[in-house]
Design a protein around this motif. Structure first.
Motif, mmCIF file in Angstrom:
data_model
loop_
_atom_site.group_PDB
_atom_site.id
_atom_site.type_symbol
_atom_site.label_atom_id
_atom_site.label_comp_id
_atom_site.label_asym_id
_atom_site.label_seq_id
_atom_site.Cartn_x
_atom_site.Cartn_y
_atom_site.Cartn_z
ATOM 1 N N SER A 9 0.810 -1.215 0.000
ATOM 2 C CA SER A 9 0.000 0.000 0.000
ATOM 3 C C SER A 9 0.846 1.270 0.000
ATOM 4 O O SER A 9 0.330 2.354 -0.272
ATOM 5 N N THR A 23 -11.784 -5.895 -3.727
ATOM 6 C CA THR A 23 -10.624 -5.038 -3.438
ATOM 7 C C THR A 23 -10.070 -4.392 -4.705
ATOM 8 O O THR A 23 -9.514 -3.287 -4.650
ATOM 9 N N GLU A 34 -13.158 -1.719 -6.072
ATOM 10 C CA GLU A 34 -13.549 -0.586 -5.231
ATOM 11 C C GLU A 34 -12.490 0.506 -5.258
ATOM 12 O O GLU A 34 -11.285 0.228 -5.191
ATOM 13 N N CYS A 35 -12.932 1.752 -5.361
ATOM 14 C CA CYS A 35 -11.990 2.885 -5.361
ATOM 15 C C CYS A 35 -11.464 3.111 -3.951
ATOM 16 O O CYS A 35 -12.233 3.171 -2.994
ATOM 17 N N SER A 36 -10.155 3.246 -3.812
ATOM 18 C CA SER A 36 -9.548 3.426 -2.494
ATOM 19 C C SER A 36 -9.788 4.825 -1.930
ATOM 20 O O SER A 36 -9.602 5.047 -0.726
ATOM 21 N N SER A 37 -10.225 5.783 -2.760
ATOM 22 C CA SER A 37 -10.448 7.153 -2.292
ATOM 23 C C SER A 37 -11.898 7.417 -1.913
ATOM 24 O O SER A 37 -12.173 7.992 -0.856
ATOM 25 N N SER A 67 -14.579 4.866 -2.439
ATOM 26 C CA SER A 67 -15.310 3.602 -2.284
ATOM 27 C C SER A 67 -16.314 3.338 -3.403
ATOM 28 O O SER A 67 -17.162 2.455 -3.266
ATOM 29 N N ASN A 123 -4.140 0.206 -5.906
ATOM 30 C CA ASN A 123 -5.485 0.514 -5.408
ATOM 31 C C ASN A 123 -6.009 -0.627 -4.531
ATOM 32 O O ASN A 123 -6.584 -0.393 -3.454
ATOM 33 N N ILE A 133 -4.190 -0.659 -1.107
ATOM 34 C CA ILE A 133 -4.687 0.372 -0.182
ATOM 35 C C ILE A 133 -6.017 -0.072 0.421
ATOM 36 O O ILE A 133 -6.270 0.111 1.625
ATOM 37 N N ASN A 134 -6.885 -0.695 -0.391
ATOM 38 C CA ASN A 134 -8.155 -1.212 0.133
ATOM 39 C C ASN A 134 -7.923 -2.320 1.159
ATOM 40 O O ASN A 134 -8.632 -2.403 2.170
ATOM 41 N N ASN A 177 -6.893 -0.641 4.380
ATOM 42 C CA ASN A 177 -8.030 0.004 5.036
ATOM 43 C C ASN A 177 -8.928 -1.025 5.725
ATOM 44 O O ASN A 177 -9.396 -0.803 6.851
#
Length: 396
Positions: free
Chosen positions: A215, A336, A339-342, A344, A370, A373-374, A377
């Motif tokens: 990430s 994962t 989905e957008c990491s910024s 969602s 991306n 990072i998901n 999170n």
């Protein structure tokens, strides 16, 4: 805590003959006891599900089990005196192996998942025997004493850690020689690292182009050990095919092929250990996907997935993290990559599309980054929930 250390053995000619003879006799014993189980299974089952009022029912035979087959070893030594040359505990381990293989076929494991029908061991297919108990003073520096075999030279490339005792000893014959595996036990439970920081978390997305993408945008290219050695393996396999079955030249060709396969496996395992060390030395918490690797290995990407060895890598990562007092968090992998990491927002994309472009927040970055990072999170969210549940339990 249980760990295993493996050392290279250097037996002399006589000791090699004893080990080979022991393995062959254990193979015969394994096949005999497995045949007993199959005979009982075939003779005590019937495909007819109903019968008339007056019928003949054959007498059912007692089911062979681990205890009965271990008890029969006493008579085995009387009928076949050459089995006295093998330690009694080594013979008992064979009954344990047969019992586990048969029960996994009929009953399944602890999760209820059944294995395939056990197979008989062919010549050279039984490669390991185990001593269930071992005295500590029988392993000193570069020498180990094994019952019925004698004193064997060991290449002890690393000492046994303080506080660990030897529980079991296994001798294995591999393509390039003989090895001894020591199962070490320490009663102390691994403690959490004193300076453990739950905020020092990273998410990693394993792949086939890059072995993993973290990430923080660090990545390691997939080494592709099997793909690089494919030419040499094909050449060695062709030599085996050209040799006459049963000839000495074929045996030598098979041994050379086994050595090449072992080199690929050892190189891959060494890469996994070094990658694990790099991750655990930089992060306290590592979030990974809980992948169905067996299911993925049935797809058209099977060769590359087996070459990457994700299952072995994740297993090493979990064990090393536990021993180091660190944490590995497994998260649900669904979505994962989509989905957008910024923001969602779900952005559907095919596997060939390697960039993530969000139409809502206009985020544009690598697809694997991306996903990583998901993963981080979700791992942070799971850690927070675990901490909340622990605190609520303590308050109660």
């Amino acid at each position: 805590m249980r760990i295993s250390y493996q050392y290279r053995l250097k037996p002399n000619k006589k000791q090699r003959e004893i080990i080979d003879k022991t393995l062959n006799m254990l193979r015969c014993l394994y096949n005999y006891q497995l045949a007993e189980r199959f005979n009982w299974y075939e003779q005590n089952r019937c495909s007819i599900d109903r019968c008339c009022l007056i019928c003949y029912l054959p007498e059912l035979k007692d089911r062979p089990n681990k205890a009965s087959q271990e008890k029969s070893l006493v008579q085995l030594k009387k009928d076949r005196p050459w089995y006295k040359e093998i330690h009694s505990q080594v013979l008992q381990v064979v009954s344990d192996k047969v019992d586990k293989a048969f029960d996994r076929w009929l009953k399944g494991d602890s999760n209820g998942k059944k294995s395939g029908r056990p197979r008989f061991k062919g010549l050279g297919q039984y490669k390991t025997f185990t001593y269930k108990q071992f005295k500590q003073h029988h392993f000193i520096e570069n020498k180990i004493t094994l019952s019925k075999i004698g004193d064997l030279k060991v290449i002890a490339h690393r000492p046994i850690p303080d506080g660990f005792i030897i529980k079991t000893v296994s001798v294995t014959k591999k393509a390039n020689g003989y090895y001894v595996t020591l199962s070490l036990d320490n009663k102390e439970v691994p403690t959490v690292k004193p300076d453990f920081n739950a905020d020092n978390i990273v998410g990693i997305d394993v792949g086939l182009i890059d072995f993993y993408v973290a990430s923080d945008n660090t990545r390691i290219a997939a080494p592709k050990h099997l793909r690089k050695a494919e030419g040499q393996l094909k050449s060695a396999q062709r030599k085996v095919s050209r040799r006459h079955i049963g000839s000495n030249r074929r045996k030598k060709a098979i041994n050379k092929l086994g050595i090449k396969h072992k080199k690929v496996a050892d190189t891959r395992k060494d890469f996994h250990f070094k990658t694990t060390k790099t991750l655990l030395s930089n992060y306290d918490v590592i979030a990974v996907e809980k992948l169905n690797i067996k299911g993925l290995a049935r797809t058209r990407m099977a060769f590359a997935i087996h070459d990457a060895g994700w299952g072995q890598f994740l297993s090493i990562l979990k064990n090393k993290a536990e021993n180091a007092g660190l944490s590995v968090v497994e998260i649900n992998p669904n979505g994962t990559s989509q989905e957008c990491s910024s923001c969602s927002h779900k952005v559907k994309k095919s596997l060939s599309q390697r960039m993530h472009n969000c139409p809502v927040c206009h985020t544009s970055l690598c697809r694997d980054l991306n996903a990583a990072i998901n993963i981080r999170n979700r791992g942070t969210h799971d850690l927070y929930n675990q901490a909340q549940s622990m605190s609520s339990k303590k308050s109660l």
